[in-house]
Write an enzyme that holds these catalytic residues in place. Structure first.
Site: not given
Ligand code: THU
Length: 130
Positions: A44, A55
């Site tokens: 993030e 992913e």
């Molecule tokens: N996130 C993922 O890494 N993969 C997904 O398919 C859904 C969301 C992460 C993005 C963000 O850091 C956190 O989950 C909350 O949305």
């Protein structure tokens, strides 16, 4: 490679999640065409839109190392109540590189294994640009 082994690696990858804002940790393990495995976790950013999902991190690692095709990807997250599916952007991103098995888990256990194409029907792809 057994898919349960892939899940174990995905859980390991989750330990490196950088998710101070959402506190939602995601870990994936991606089996690529060469047989090699690439791990990914969400990263993030204080500028939220600059964050990247686990992913896509794993896919970027694989393709930039010369992989041509994605075979399977196991998804895990730190909320044991959530069934981990890839988000819409990641479905589209993955679809560029084949039709991998998506190993969907809840609390580290397989819930189902879906072909990516079944999670992204009528997808937009290179064929639409010809
Ligand atoms: N996130 C993922 O890494 N993969 C997904 O398919 C859904 C969301 C992460 C993005 C963000 O850091 C956190 O989950 C909350 O949305």
């Amino acid at each position: 490679m057994e898919y349960c082994e892939l899940i174990g690696l995905a859980k390991k990858a989750m330990e490196n999640s950088y998710s101070p804002y959402s506190k939602f940790k995601v870990g994936v393990a991606l089996l690529a065409g060469s047989g090699k495995i690439y791990l990914g976790t969400n990263i993030e950013n204080a500028s939220y839109g600059a964050s990247i999902c686990a992913e896509r991190v794993a896919t970027v690692k694989a393709i930039s190392e010369g992989e041509k095709e994605l075979v399977a990807i196991a998804l895990t997250c730190n909320n044991p109540e959530i069934v981990c599916y890839p988000c819409g952007i990641c479905r589209q991103f993955l679809s560029e590189f084949g039709n991998p098995d998506i190993i969907v888990t809840k609390n580290g256990e397989i819930v189902e294994i879906k072909k990516l194409s079944s999670l992204l029907p009528n997808s937009f792809s290179s064929k639409d640009l010809q």
